[in-house]
Motif scaffolding. Sequence first.
Motif, PDB file in Angstrom:
ATOM      1  N   ARG A  55     -58.777  12.359 -60.119  1.00 18.60           N
ATOM      2  CA  ARG A  55     -58.657  12.989 -58.778  1.00 18.60           C
ATOM      3  C   ARG A  55     -57.778  14.237 -58.628  1.00 18.60           C
ATOM      4  O   ARG A  55     -58.089  15.383 -58.191  1.00 18.60           O
ATOM      5  N   ASP A 113     -59.545  16.092 -49.940  1.00 18.12           N
ATOM      6  CA  ASP A 113     -59.191  14.714 -49.977  1.00 18.12           C
ATOM      7  C   ASP A 113     -60.166  13.849 -49.274  1.00 18.12           C
ATOM      8  O   ASP A 113     -60.522  12.721 -49.757  1.00 18.12           O
ATOM      9  N   GLN A 114     -61.070  14.350 -48.344  1.00 12.60           N
ATOM     10  CA  GLN A 114     -62.011  13.922 -47.902  1.00 12.60           C
ATOM     11  C   GLN A 114     -63.121  13.767 -48.822  1.00 12.60           C
ATOM     12  O   GLN A 114     -64.064  12.649 -48.877  1.00 12.60           O
ATOM     13  N   SER A 169     -64.730   3.881 -49.752  1.00 20.00           N
ATOM     14  CA  SER A 169     -64.386   3.845 -51.270  1.00 20.00           C
ATOM     15  C   SER A 169     -65.528   3.218 -52.057  1.00 20.00           C
ATOM     16  O   SER A 169     -66.234   2.182 -51.434  1.00 20.00           O
ATOM     17  N   THR A 174     -63.751   8.788 -41.609  1.00 23.20           N
ATOM     18  CA  THR A 174     -63.446   7.977 -42.682  1.00 23.20           C
ATOM     19  C   THR A 174     -64.387   7.702 -43.965  1.00 23.20           C
ATOM     20  O   THR A 174     -65.700   7.314 -43.595  1.00 23.20           O
ATOM     21  N   ASP A 211     -57.823   7.642 -59.677  1.00 25.87           N
ATOM     22  CA  ASP A 211     -56.754   8.603 -58.716  1.00 25.87           C
ATOM     23  C   ASP A 211     -56.178   9.634 -59.698  1.00 25.87           C
ATOM     24  O   ASP A 211     -56.080  10.888 -59.319  1.00 25.87           O
ATOM     25  N   GLU A 236     -62.360  11.182 -51.772  1.00 29.01           N
ATOM     26  CA  GLU A 236     -62.108  10.130 -51.401  1.00 29.01           C
ATOM     27  C   GLU A 236     -62.990   9.066 -52.072  1.00 29.01           C
ATOM     28  O   GLU A 236     -64.298   9.033 -51.774  1.00 29.01           O
TER      29      GLU A 236
END
Length: 298
Positions: free
Chosen positions: A137, A125-126, A6, A3, A134, A129
């Motif tokens: 992205r 996506d990793q 953010s 993970t 958004d 992140e």
Amino acid sequence: MATVSSLSFTALGQASDRRLTVSAASSFASSFYGFRFRSNFTSDSIAVRSQNSSARVVIQCMSAASDVATVAETKLNFLKAYKRPIPSIYNTVLQELIVQQHLMRYKRTYRYDPVFALGFVTVYDQLMEGYPSDDDREAIYRAYIQALKEEPEQYRNDAKKLENWARAQNASSLVEFPSREGEVEGILKDISERAGGKGSFSYSRFFAVGLFRLLELANAMEPTILEKLCAVLNIDKRSVDRDLDVYRNLLSKLVQAKELLKEYVDREKKKREERVVESQKANEAITKCLGEFKYAGQ
């Protein structure tokens, strides 16, 4: 799957922050440059019977080559499609990534497949992140895929399709797909046939990451399951193991780079808040002084 925390990039406009961003990105990108795509090349043998026929062959080959985009053209297409600046910690890796994917995309043996798409979407996506916006992205993602002259929706749709399928599987059913019928089963059977020598197949580390994602979603992370899945897909497990080790290392370095940047951004934010408080106190002192001066003059 690791993970990635953010982050807020409110301080990215400052020169000192840009220097830190480049430094953090360089640590990650230095390992990312090893994230190469591999496949077997075969040379086309051409029988030349005369000088005239040789000339015709050369002309035909040049004509075919003209249809293949250059790396510079692909990168330019990306910049045209997305014109806003990208923070260096992301841009450094994206630029390297698009070069490597371009080289794979225009190999003679290349053929799109959904497992590869799942691997790319997972890596993207990793990587992205915690990006500040958004919308940006997703716009960067679309510009990236379109620069390679492929369809962003196809990547996303196929990745989602495989993810939904994998969530409904277990360790046993995942490797027993050849005995069943279904859309995803058909996709995997096609890959198995092509990888087994019955068609064109180009292995890449994105494909390895796609397999990893299937195992993860099916909650089938035992090494023996990966070995069985590679066997039925006719994929070399040693290559997959090696590429997954690289992928995990990349994620680890990315987390470290983003944590370093987060610490810097937090410090800068605190300093700005302190400067605002000091400025307010100074303004209050000046206002009070002016008021006293005005009162004394009356």
